[in-house]
Design an enzyme around this catalytic site. Structure first.
Site, short mmCIF file in Angstrom:
data_model
loop_
_atom_site.label_atom_id
_atom_site.label_comp_id
_atom_site.label_asym_id
_atom_site.label_seq_id
_atom_site.Cartn_x
_atom_site.Cartn_y
_atom_site.Cartn_z
N LYS A 205 0.84 -1.21 0.00
CA LYS A 205 0.00 0.00 0.00
C LYS A 205 0.87 1.26 0.00
CE LYS A 205 -1.55 -1.41 3.88
NZ LYS A 205 -2.26 -1.66 5.16
N THR A 238 -7.52 9.83 8.02
CA THR A 238 -7.08 8.60 7.36
C THR A 238 -6.74 7.50 8.36
OG1 THR A 238 -4.81 9.37 7.34
CG2 THR A 238 -6.10 9.81 5.36
N GLY A 240 -6.98 4.32 10.13
CA GLY A 240 -7.71 3.07 9.93
C GLY A 240 -7.89 2.69 8.46
N THR A 241 -7.24 3.42 7.55
CA THR A 241 -7.38 3.06 6.13
C THR A 241 -6.84 1.65 5.86
OG1 THR A 241 -5.33 4.28 5.77
CG2 THR A 241 -7.36 5.34 5.04
N CYS A 243 -6.56 -0.99 7.98
CA CYS A 243 -7.46 -2.03 8.52
C CYS A 243 -8.69 -2.15 7.62
CB CYS A 243 -7.93 -1.65 9.93
SG CYS A 243 -6.57 -1.30 11.05
N1 LIG Z 1 -4.99 10.36 1.53
C1 LIG Z 1 -5.37 9.28 0.87
N2 LIG Z 1 -6.13 9.38 -0.25
C2 LIG Z 1 -6.55 8.28 -0.92
N3 LIG Z 1 -6.24 7.04 -0.56
C3 LIG Z 1 -5.48 6.85 0.54
C4 LIG Z 1 -5.01 7.96 1.32
N4 LIG Z 1 -4.30 7.47 2.38
C5 LIG Z 1 -4.34 6.13 2.25
N5 LIG Z 1 -5.03 5.75 1.15
C6 LIG Z 1 -5.30 4.38 0.70
O1 LIG Z 1 -5.74 3.66 1.84
C7 LIG Z 1 -5.27 2.33 1.82
C8 LIG Z 1 -4.44 2.06 3.06
O2 LIG Z 1 -3.14 2.54 2.83
P1 LIG Z 1 -2.06 3.03 3.90
O3 LIG Z 1 -0.76 3.01 3.21
O4 LIG Z 1 -2.49 4.29 4.53
O5 LIG Z 1 -2.17 1.86 4.97
P2 LIG Z 1 -1.73 1.85 6.48
O6 LIG Z 1 -0.62 2.80 6.71
O7 LIG Z 1 -1.58 0.44 6.86
O8 LIG Z 1 -3.04 2.42 7.19
P3 LIG Z 1 -3.23 2.81 8.73
O9 LIG Z 1 -3.24 4.31 8.72
O10 LIG Z 1 -4.54 2.23 9.06
O11 LIG Z 1 -2.11 2.22 9.50
C9 LIG Z 1 -4.50 2.21 0.52
O12 LIG Z 1 -5.37 1.71 -0.49
C10 LIG Z 1 -4.09 3.63 0.20
O13 LIG Z 1 -3.85 3.81 -1.16
C1 LIG Z 2 -5.57 -1.69 17.34
C2 LIG Z 2 -4.99 -1.13 16.11
N1 LIG Z 2 -4.80 -1.94 15.05
C3 LIG Z 2 -4.29 -1.43 13.90
C4 LIG Z 2 -3.91 -0.12 13.81
C5 LIG Z 2 -3.29 0.40 12.53
O1 LIG Z 2 -4.02 1.40 11.97
C6 LIG Z 2 -4.11 0.70 14.95
N2 LIG Z 2 -3.79 2.01 14.92
N3 LIG Z 2 -4.66 0.17 16.06
MG LIG Z 3 -1.32 5.00 6.63
#
Ligand SMILES: Nc1ncnc2c1ncn2[C@@H]1O[C@H](COP(=O)(O)OP(=O)(O)OP(=O)(O)O)[C@@H](O)[C@H]1O
Ligand SMILES: Cc1ncc(CO)c(N)n1
Ligand SMILES: [Mg+2]
Length: 523
Positions: A205, A238, A240-241, A243
């Site tokens: 991602k 953003t 939780g994107t 999860c």
């Molecule tokens: N600002 C944004 N605009 C559009 N899509 C986004 C944006 N931020 C994240 N995404 C999308 O959201 C999904 C999750 O990506 P991301 O890389 O943020 O995961 P992550 O870091 O594991 O998330 P988390 O913030 O939950 O830890 C991907 O499909 C990414 O392309």
């Molecule tokens: C509990 C939990 N799981 C996953 C993430 C990743 O977004 C978070 N911030 N918290």
């Molecule tokens: Mg992220």
């Protein structure tokens, strides 16, 4: 490493899990089921809470096995409490031995012992697919699963995963050796190396990729790459994107989708939810949650409460009359409200859909700012699209129970009834009010049977719902209608008396006065 079966074995027949499993008959319906094995986020933007919301939004049942409890909000993670591996194991057994789980999705797996009990449970209770979101660090920088889990992830979990969905930092950590991932080309190369560790599919991602105007995710199936692009949405919401994306993939797989389709739908789902939620305010920190159901902004108190007294002066628009008097629907509605109309219905039988929708949207705005409900005649699609307060249907339009299932519990549904039977049915089907008539002969509706004041009285007596009288009612006869003195007759609905007139405002004021006076007389 032995495979869990995974989606390689699709289509699979559902296994009878234990001897005590409820026997299903043909009339009972199997629903798609996911279990998320993840951490709780007290702020409910990520973790277990996000997973349950996504699956529910996608029409999939979601069970939850909690690995850790976090004290977390929009500022970050304040504290983490791990659950004992034995207790995680108990939860897994409870769920997997009973529910008909299609797909297991993992999030925060904070210790090697917890990964170990998960792997044991999965070998005991195989499922159709395993989606691994290798959560390690929260966006705020807090470590959710440290480097101690890396070896068991690499050696035992990844080889049995159907898909893994690391962000760029997690991909780098899994690969080790100081790998840096800062470009799409590096994401591709990381996806390939991660695929070599055993998962069937890899999705790296790019939400956190620096300096990119697009949000790019790289998908690799062992042979081909797919780049999934979407415009980067500017928002603080953003949290939780990651999860959400993984749970949505799990939900789509549980419904029977293939992997690439599941990933594409999940990406679109995240995109729509972020777009919808970009300006909502929840919490005061840098990482706000978003709205998985795309509903939070629409909720306003007005919509959820129908007050039968609003039927007092019910103005129903008519396109022919507006044309004749050369006024727009919007102007007609404004004047009716100013003159005292207490509820509005747009009854535009001949309108073109696109034009009608635009007019309906403007009318919703006017009505809402005046605290007056707006209903649409017959057109459930228009009502949904413009977020009207409800729909009024006739006996040959869509049945009330179906309208209710489409509009949900909050919207107002009115139905035209001429007979006692129809009034009973309206109640059973979940209508909010009855429109009864034509009370007097009218030109507005061709071939419409007139039921007279006696017919109206009968419907009122039979009805448990509030009633509004309609048909040929105006200033000269409104009083005679209200004089039938049935407690559930709440008002009159008028078309020509307001809109087939030179000045809507004047007529509305006069009619409102007449109704007030007849009400006063009865008290
Ligand atoms: N600002 C944004 N605009 C559009 N899509 C986004 C944006 N931020 C994240 N995404 C999308 O959201 C999904 C999750 O990506 P991301 O890389 O943020 O995961 P992550 O870091 O594991 O998330 P988390 O913030 O939950 O830890 C991907 O499909 C990414 O392309
Ligand atoms: C509990 C939990 N799981 C996953 C993430 C990743 O977004 C978070 N911030 N918290
Ligand atoms: Mg992220």
């Amino acid at each position: 490493m032995q495979s869990l079966g995974g989606i390689r074995s699709w289509p699979a027949t559902y296994r009878a899990t234990t001897a005590s499993m409820t026997t299903t008959t043909e009339s009972m319906r199997k629903v798609a089921q996911v279990v998320t094995v993840a951490g709780s986020d007290s702020g409910a933007g990520a973790g277990i809470q996000a997973d349950i919301k996504v699956c529910s939004a996608r029409g999939v049942y979601c069970a939850s096995v909690i690995t850790a409890v976090t004290a977390q909000n929009t500022h970050g993670v304040q504290s983490v409490h791990l659950l004992p591996p034995e207790f995680v194991s108990e939860q897994l057994k409870s769920v997997l031995s009973d529910l008909q789980i299609d797909v297991v999705k993992t999030g925060m797996l904070p210790s090697p012992e917890i990964v170990d009990v998960l792997l044991q449970s999965l070998s005991e209770y195989p499922v159709r697919a395993l989606v691994v979101d290798p959560v390690m660090v929260s966006t705020s920088g807090h470590v959710l699963a440290g480097s101690s889990i890396l070896s068991i992830f690499r050696e035992r979990l990844l080889p049995v995963a159907d898909i893994i969905t690391p962000n760029v930092k997690e991909a780098a950590a899994l690969l080790g050796g100081g790998v840096r991932i800062q470009t799409v080309a590096q994401m591709r190369s990381a996806a390939k190396s991660l695929h070599d560790m055993g998962p069937r599919f890899v999705l790296v991602k790019g939400g956190d990729l620096p300096d990119s105007s697009d949000s790019v995710d790289v998908y690799f199936d062992g042979k081909e790459f797919h780049e999934l692009h979407s415009p980067r949405i500017t928002t603080r919401n953003t949290h939780g994107t990651g999860c959400t994306l993984a749970s949505c993939i799990a939900a789509e797989l549980a419904k029977g989708s293939n992997m690439l389709s599941a990933v594409k739908v999940a990406k679109r789902f995240v995109d729509s939810a972020l777009n919808y939620s970009k300006d909502i305010v929840i919490g005061s920190g840098m990482q706000g949650p978003f709205d998985h159901f795309l509903r939070l902004k629409k909720k306003d108190l007005r919509q959820s409460t129908f007050n039968p007294d609003d039927l007092f002066l019910y103005a129903v628009t008519d396109s022919r009359m507006n044309k004749k008097w050369n006024r727009s629907i919007v102007d007609a509605v404004k004047a009716a409200i100013e003159g005292g109309a207490t509820i509005i219905q747009l009854r535009e039988k001949e309108a073109e859909t696109r034009e009608f929708l635009e007019e309906a949207k403007s009318c919703v705005e006017i009505c809402r700012s005046n605290g007056v409900c707006l209903l649409i005649n017959d057109r459930v699609d228009i009502a949904l699209a413009c977020d009207a307060d409800g729909v009024h249907v006739g006996q040959s339009d869509m049945p009330v129970d179906l309208v209710r299932s489409l509009l949900g519990p909050d919207k107002i549904i009115g139905v035209s009834c001429k007979t006692e039977e129809q009034a009973h049915q309206a109640w059973k089907d979940g209508a909010d009010y009855i429109g009864s008539g034509g009370v007097f002969p009218t030109n507005t509706k061709a071939n419409n049977r007139t039921i007279g004041l006696d017919g109206l009285k009968e419907v009122c007596k039979a009805s448990k719902l509030p009633v509004v009288a309609i048909g040929g009612i105006g200033i000269s006869n409104a009083e005679s209608v209200m004089r039938i003195d049935e407690p559930n007759l709440k008002g009159v609905a008028v078309v020509s008396a307001l809109f087939d007139q030179q000045c809507v405002l004047t007529q509305a004021k006069k009619l409102h006065k007449t109704l007030r006076e007849s009400k006063r007389e009865q008290q």
